[in-house]
Design an enzyme around this catalytic site. Structure first.
Site, PDB file in Angstrom:
ATOM      1  N   GLY A   3      12.486  24.229  10.038  1.00  0.00           N
ATOM      2  CA  GLY A   3      12.679  24.881  11.325  1.00  0.00           C
ATOM      3  C   GLY A   3      11.787  24.370  12.439  1.00  0.00           C
ATOM      4  N   ASP A 183       6.756  28.647   4.956  1.00  0.00           N
ATOM      5  CA  ASP A 183       5.755  27.617   5.220  1.00  0.00           C
ATOM      6  C   ASP A 183       6.331  26.555   6.152  1.00  0.00           C
ATOM      7  OD1 ASP A 183       7.048  25.566   3.808  1.00  0.00           O
ATOM      8  OD2 ASP A 183       5.813  25.774   2.029  1.00  0.00           O
ATOM      9  N   VAL A 185       7.549  23.609   6.032  1.00  0.00           N
ATOM     10  CA  VAL A 185       8.702  22.750   5.760  1.00  0.00           C
ATOM     11  C   VAL A 185       9.927  23.536   5.301  1.00  0.00           C
ATOM     12  CG1 VAL A 185       7.334  20.701   5.292  1.00  0.00           C
ATOM     13  CG2 VAL A 185       7.847  22.256   3.420  1.00  0.00           C
ATOM     14  N   LYS A 186       9.975  24.832   5.589  1.00  0.00           N
ATOM     15  CA  LYS A 186      11.140  25.630   5.225  1.00  0.00           C
ATOM     16  C   LYS A 186      12.101  25.771   6.407  1.00  0.00           C
ATOM     17  CE  LYS A 186       9.963  26.506   0.965  1.00  0.00           C
ATOM     18  NZ  LYS A 186       8.706  25.756   0.874  1.00  0.00           N
ATOM     19  N   THR A 187      13.329  26.207   6.105  1.00  0.00           N
ATOM     20  CA  THR A 187      14.351  26.360   7.135  1.00  0.00           C
ATOM     21  C   THR A 187      13.886  27.306   8.229  1.00  0.00           C
ATOM     22  OG1 THR A 187      16.097  25.951   5.514  1.00  0.00           O
ATOM     23  CG2 THR A 187      16.751  27.028   7.572  1.00  0.00           C
TER      24      THR A 187
END
Length: 397
Positions: A3, A183, A185-187
C-alpha cells in the site's frame, strides 16, 4: 501490494491530524486529544469492512497472532497446527506463549492440507492455524468441519490476504479469530501494525486487556484501572493507526488494481501448457497480491526463476530456498535454538523436525514461482511484463 506505493494526501492528512492534536499514544490524555482517537477509528472501519463484531488493532501482525492465541486461553504445552509454508511469525507467536508449533504439509492451494491436519491432531491440539499465503486461502470449509468435530479453534492468519473472501465472507472472519498484518509491505500498511478480528466478546475483551499490560480500560482514569490478568505491551501508536485509517478505506481500490494486473499477467501465461496455477478453493476469491504458478519440475523451476531475474523481471520469488517463509531454512526452529532455555513443554512437545518427512510440501513449493503484483505499475508496464515473462518461460521449455 504494498500500500505504500500509493501514499498520498489522505494518508498525510490523517497523520497531520495526530501531530496537530499532539497525542501519539492510543490510550489516555483524553482532554488533550479533542476527541481524536485514530486506533479506535481504525478498529471501527476494520470491523465494518470485515463484517465482524470486534477488532483490536495492535503493534504488528506477529503481535496479533500472539494476542489471538493468548486471548483464547492457549498456553504452555498446547499444540497449534500450522503449515510448512508461512512467515516465521506464525511459529514465533506460538512459541511466545509456550505452546507447541506442529508443522504439517501444504497442498496445491499452498496452504494447509486438510488430510495432513487430520493426521496431526492429538489430545493436546487446541488450534488449527491456516495461513492464507500470497493472497489466497485454505480449504476453510473442510478445516472448519475438522475443528467442529474435534472442538478445536480455527485461527486464520490472513496477514497476506486482506481483501480476499471465501463463500462471500471476508478472509479472517470465517474462523473463531482472524489476524492481519499492516506492516510496510502489506496491501494495507500502517508502517507497523496488525489487527485481531472476532465475533467472540470474551476473546475481544481478553485481547484488549492483554495487549496493554492487562489494563481493563474501565473508566476514564488510566492510573486507576485494574489488571485482571497478566498482559504485555503490544499497543499501536496513533501515528501508525492514522496511516491505517486512510489505507483501510482504500482497500477495495487497491484490490481492484491488483486484480486487473494479476489478470493481465495470468492471461499472458495461460497459453503455456507447462504452466499450471495454484488452486483456489471453490467459493474463494483471492486478493490478487501474488500470481502463483507451478512448473513441471524443481530443476525447471529453478532455471526459470533465475532466467526471470536475469532478464529484469523483479519481485518473483522462489520460496523453496527462502530464509523466512519455508521450513527448509528455519534452522533456528528445527534446531530449537534460543537465547534462553526453551520451556520444558516446548522441548518435550515439539516433534523432531530434523527427521519429519515434508516431501509432500516440497512437491508443491519446489515447483512454485510467486510473482508480486505491484500497485504502482501502469497497465502498459504490466502488459509488457507479461509478454516478457511468456517469452522467457517459453524459451526454457
Amino acid at each position: 501490494m504494498p500500500g505504500f506505493e500509493l501514499f498520498g494526501e489522505k494518508e498525510k492528512a490523517q497523520v497531520q491530524d495526530v501531530l496537530d492534536n499532539g497525542v501519539l499514544m492510543r490510550y489516555g490524555f483524553d482532554a488533550m486529544r479533542n476527541g481524536h482517537w485514530k486506533a479506535k477509528e481504525l478498529e471501527a472501519v476494520v470491523s465494518k469492512r470485515m463484517q465482524t463484531s470486534y477488532t483490536q488493532v495492535v503493534s504488528s501482525g506477529t503481535a496479533a497472532l500472539t494476542i489471538a492465541l493468548a486471548s483464547a486461553g492457549v498456553g504452555a504445552g498446547d499444540e497449534v497446527i500450522m503449515p510448512t509454508f508461512t512467515f516465521v511469525a506464525s511459529f514465533e507467536s506460538i512459541l511466545a506463549i509456550g505452546a507447541v508449533p506442529v508443522l504439517v504439509n501444504v497442498d496445491d492451494t499452498l496452504t494447509l492440507d486438510p488430510d495432513a491436519v487430520k493426521s496431526a491432531i492429538t489430545s493436546k491440539t487446541k488450534v488449527i492455524m491456516p495461513v492464507h499465503m500470497c493472497g489466497s486461502m485454505a480449504d476453510l470449509s473442510v478445516l472448519k468441519s475438522i475443528c467442529n468435530e474435534h472442538d478445536i479453534l480455527l485461527l486464520e492468519d490472513a496477514c497476506q490476504a486482506i481483501g480476499g473472501s471465501y463463500q462471500g465472507k471476508p478472509l479472517g472472519s470465517i474462523g473463531d479469530l482472524g489476524c492481519f498484518s499492516f506492516d510496510f509491505v502489506k496491501t494495507i500498511t500502517c508502517g507497523e501494525g496488525g489487527a485481531i478480528i472476532t465475533n467472540n466478546e470474551a476473546y475481544y475483551k481478553n485481547a484488549d486487556h492483554y495487549s496493554d499490560h492487562g489494563h481493563d480500560h474501565v473508566g476514564t482514569d488510566r492510573g486507576a484501572e485494574s489488571h485482571p490478568f497478566l498482559g504485555y505491551n503490544f499497543r499501536i501508536s496513533e501515528l501508525n493507526a492514522a496511516v491505517g485509517c486512510a489505507q483501510i478505506r482504500r482497500l477495495d481500490e487497491f484490490v481492484n488494481i491488483q486484480k486487473r494486473h494479476y489478470t493481465t499477467l495470468r492471461d499472458s501465461l495461460l497459453t503455456l501448457p507447462e504452466v499450471t496455477f495454484r488452486r483456489v478453493p471453490e467459493g474463494g476469491i483471492e486478493n490478487y497480491s501474488f500470481l502463483n504458478f507451478f512448473l513441471p519440475t524443481e530443476a525447471l523451476t529453478r532455471k526459470a526463476h533465475k532466467a526471470l531475474g536475469e532478464s529484469g523481471i523483479d519481485a518473483c520469488f522462489y520460496w523453496y530456498d527462502n530464509n523466512w517463509h519455508y521450513y527448509r531454512k528455519w534452522e533456528h526452529l528445527l534446531g530449537k535454538k534460543s537465547l534462553g532455555r526453551l520451556p520444558k513443554d516446548v522441548l518435550e512437545g515439539m516433534p523432531d523436525y530434523q527427521n519429519v518427512d515434508f516431501s509432500a510440501s516440497d512437491h508443491w513449493i519446489g515447483r512454485t514461482i510467486s510473482c508480486l503484483v505491484k500497485l504502482s505499475w501502469t497497465d502498459e508496464e504490466v502488459k509488457a511484463r507479461g509478454d516478457k515473462m511468456k517469452v522467457i518461460l517459453k524459451s526454457i521449455f
